[in-house]
Design an enzyme around this catalytic site. Sequence first.
Site, PDB file in Angstrom:
ATOM      1  N   SER A  14      10.426  -7.226 -18.757  1.00  0.00           N
ATOM      2  CA  SER A  14       9.826  -7.004 -17.445  1.00  0.00           C
ATOM      3  C   SER A  14       9.190  -5.611 -17.415  1.00  0.00           C
ATOM      4  O   SER A  14       9.229  -4.902 -18.426  1.00  0.00           O
ATOM      5  CB  SER A  14      10.876  -7.148 -16.355  1.00  0.00           C
ATOM      6  OG  SER A  14      11.930  -6.262 -16.608  1.00  0.00           O
ATOM      7  N   THR A 189       3.934  -8.301 -33.583  1.00  0.00           N
ATOM      8  CA  THR A 189       3.419  -9.318 -32.660  1.00  0.00           C
ATOM      9  C   THR A 189       4.365 -10.504 -32.480  1.00  0.00           C
ATOM     10  O   THR A 189       4.096 -11.396 -31.686  1.00  0.00           O
ATOM     11  CB  THR A 189       2.058  -9.871 -33.145  1.00  0.00           C
ATOM     12  OG1 THR A 189       2.271 -10.549 -34.385  1.00  0.00           O
ATOM     13  CG2 THR A 189       1.045  -8.758 -33.324  1.00  0.00           C
ATOM     14  N   CYS A 382       9.129   8.572   9.357  1.00  0.00           N
ATOM     15  CA  CYS A 382      10.114   7.626   9.895  1.00  0.00           C
ATOM     16  C   CYS A 382      11.476   8.302  10.047  1.00  0.00           C
ATOM     17  O   CYS A 382      11.610   9.167  10.892  1.00  0.00           O
ATOM     18  CB  CYS A 382      10.138   6.362   9.052  1.00  0.00           C
ATOM     19  SG  CYS A 382      10.639   4.938  10.023  1.00  0.00           S
ATOM     20  N   ARG A 463      14.177   0.555  13.428  1.00  0.00           N
ATOM     21  CA  ARG A 463      14.826   0.047  14.647  1.00  0.00           C
ATOM     22  C   ARG A 463      14.937   1.118  15.720  1.00  0.00           C
ATOM     23  O   ARG A 463      14.920   0.843  16.892  1.00  0.00           O
ATOM     24  CB  ARG A 463      16.268  -0.383  14.339  1.00  0.00           C
ATOM     25  CG  ARG A 463      16.391  -1.702  13.726  1.00  0.00           C
ATOM     26  CD  ARG A 463      17.740  -2.365  13.917  1.00  0.00           C
ATOM     27  NE  ARG A 463      17.566  -3.682  13.347  1.00  0.00           N
ATOM     28  CZ  ARG A 463      17.553  -3.918  12.043  1.00  0.00           C
ATOM     29  NH1 ARG A 463      17.772  -2.943  11.187  1.00  0.00           N
ATOM     30  NH2 ARG A 463      17.323  -5.125  11.587  1.00  0.00           N
ATOM     31  N   HIS A 508       4.636   4.695   9.080  1.00  0.00           N
ATOM     32  CA  HIS A 508       4.542   4.927   7.631  1.00  0.00           C
ATOM     33  C   HIS A 508       3.075   5.010   7.201  1.00  0.00           C
ATOM     34  O   HIS A 508       2.501   4.000   6.782  1.00  0.00           O
ATOM     35  CB  HIS A 508       5.209   3.783   6.871  1.00  0.00           C
ATOM     36  CG  HIS A 508       6.690   3.757   6.964  1.00  0.00           C
ATOM     37  ND1 HIS A 508       7.498   4.351   6.037  1.00  0.00           N
ATOM     38  CD2 HIS A 508       7.502   3.202   7.882  1.00  0.00           C
ATOM     39  CE1 HIS A 508       8.768   4.162   6.369  1.00  0.00           C
ATOM     40  NE2 HIS A 508       8.803   3.464   7.489  1.00  0.00           N
ATOM     41  N   GLU A 510       1.880   6.106   4.605  1.00  0.00           N
ATOM     42  CA  GLU A 510       1.702   5.909   3.157  1.00  0.00           C
ATOM     43  C   GLU A 510       1.274   4.484   2.793  1.00  0.00           C
ATOM     44  O   GLU A 510       0.662   4.264   1.758  1.00  0.00           O
ATOM     45  CB  GLU A 510       2.985   6.294   2.398  1.00  0.00           C
ATOM     46  CG  GLU A 510       4.176   5.349   2.559  1.00  0.00           C
ATOM     47  CD  GLU A 510       5.038   5.645   3.792  1.00  0.00           C
ATOM     48  OE1 GLU A 510       4.538   6.280   4.735  1.00  0.00           O
ATOM     49  OE2 GLU A 510       6.212   5.205   3.809  1.00  0.00           O
TER      50      GLU A 510
HETATM   51  N1  GLN Z   1      16.723   4.156   9.844  1.00  0.00           N
HETATM   52  C1  GLN Z   1      15.683   4.492  10.751  1.00  0.00           C
HETATM   53  C2  GLN Z   1      15.423   3.385  11.760  1.00  0.00           C
HETATM   54  O1  GLN Z   1      15.779   2.260  11.551  1.00  0.00           O
HETATM   55  C3  GLN Z   1      14.411   4.851  10.002  1.00  0.00           C
HETATM   56  C4  GLN Z   1      13.856   3.768   9.153  1.00  0.00           C
HETATM   57  C5  GLN Z   1      12.862   4.244   8.140  1.00  0.00           C
HETATM   58  O2  GLN Z   1      12.863   5.411   7.776  1.00  0.00           O
HETATM   59  N2  GLN Z   1      12.060   3.338   7.621  1.00  0.00           N
HETATM   60  O3  GLN Z   1      14.839   3.622  12.801  1.00  0.00           O
END
Ligand code: GLN
Length: 534
Positions: A14, A189, A382, A463, A508, A510
Amino acid sequence: MDTKYIFVTGGVVSSLGKGIISASLAKLLQARGYNVTIQKFDPYINIDPGTLNPYEHGECYVTVDGHEADLDLGHYERFTNIRTTRANNITTGRIYQNVINKERRGDYLGKTVQIIPHITDEIKRNVKLLGTKNEFDFVITEIGGTVGDIESLPFLESVRQLKWELGKNCLCIHLTYVPFIAAAKEVKTKPTQHSVKQLQEVGIQPDILVLRTEHELNNDIRRKVALFCNVAPEAVIQSIDVPSIYEVPLKMQQQKLDEIVLTKTGMTLGATPELKPWKEFLARVKNAKESVRIGLVGKYVELQDAYKSIDEALFQAATYNDRKLDLQLIHSEKLNESNVEEMLSSMDGLLIAPGFGQRGIEGKFTAIKYAREHDVPTFGICLGMQCMVIEFARNVLGYADANSTEMEVSTKHNVIDLMESQKSVSNMGGTMRLGEYDCVLNPDSKTAKAYQSTHIKERHRHRFEFNSDYRAEFEAAGMKCVGENPETHLVEVIEIPSLSWFIGVQYHPEYNSTVLRPNPLFLDFIKAVIKNKK
Ligand code: GLN
């Protein structure tokens, strides 16, 4: 025009880079004017990777429509700028869940439900789902795992059936590994031959072979592989190790991978694309001399893929600022008041990583306090943003017990708390605030200036939220809430304007950074880091 289906399978070992090869092929076909999408089929039984620990499977990527997906979808987006959705990542778990739901509904009219045809039919239905909308000329399907795995068999059986059904509209690219035996000074190979035999045993004749290697493979080697594996010599392609994954499309173009695919599927070649912006990006990568040293403070630092999208977004942003990225992974569990100076003083900037749970959290507070007091450019994402808020509440507002209720349910100063809508949720999988949301920015903020816009959309996966009861108090003390959701008024971005660059985002960014469209906030962060350094 019929949609063409390209399957990418792997053998021998993998981690050969099937995702990168799939993304590179998509890039090349796209550059020739074709509409392409890529999907990943994962043979594990989890419904999606959302509940998987990063130690199992690396980062969890999030699509705009809120699907928690395999990190390869991140590569697909970074290479092609195409946004993926829920339909681009299917697992065995989802296939079985669909089939079992249909069985419970009585859809199978009393028949015995079996792997063949019911599971394979469901796999085939999902393979073709993206192709049926007539949106795409090519659907590239990467099959996770390795030939010979028990888990992969239903997927390979489906590929066999589809190759038979679709004829010229379908082909299989098989990736293998060619090891170099140092003592014999030879590449070997035989593993490739065995792997192809295994594929043939399940009824699939690959059309193209891509051989991953650390040493150049000469024509004799290619002819030998071609002879043993029933593949044309020109369809034996090497994938040699390169310093940057973004060089792979060029390597594939030199060996005409796209042309072979187009010829075999009966599509028009047209002119060979120049890939100018792509090459310009790579030239910047090569020409960058000075570097920026970014400390990524997180708890999964021994794991290369845990922060994949952040790593790539930083790399892209550094490149567009003509700098090399010197990324230092800093273990948040090892950080404390007595070593923070030593561990962080050589960093030009800090990124406080996302995450879940208590482990390593105190180290993040220590890093943030140091950064705030020493005005180190700092970017919180986050959980990283939530930690910036908690640290500020503890050390500036003076609430020593301030916390997120994720870490301490009974804290009196719940500056980060569960959203009302999340309080009744008991299932873990797919139940967070997920996917793309609007965010309105204060026009005077650094964030709005970075985006050159006051209205943005970014992806979420969490959350917990900033507790708006505290908003006025934070603002009065110097931490401003500069971005909010226009409907719910949830706080999405915080800044300390008196510092050179101290920004935390609940989303996020990114996930939204690609080679040709780097994320503005990452670009601005690196810019600030460079300025601060001088
Ligand atoms: N643990 C945090 C939440 O649930 C942040 C989650 C995260 O960083 N993706 O709000």
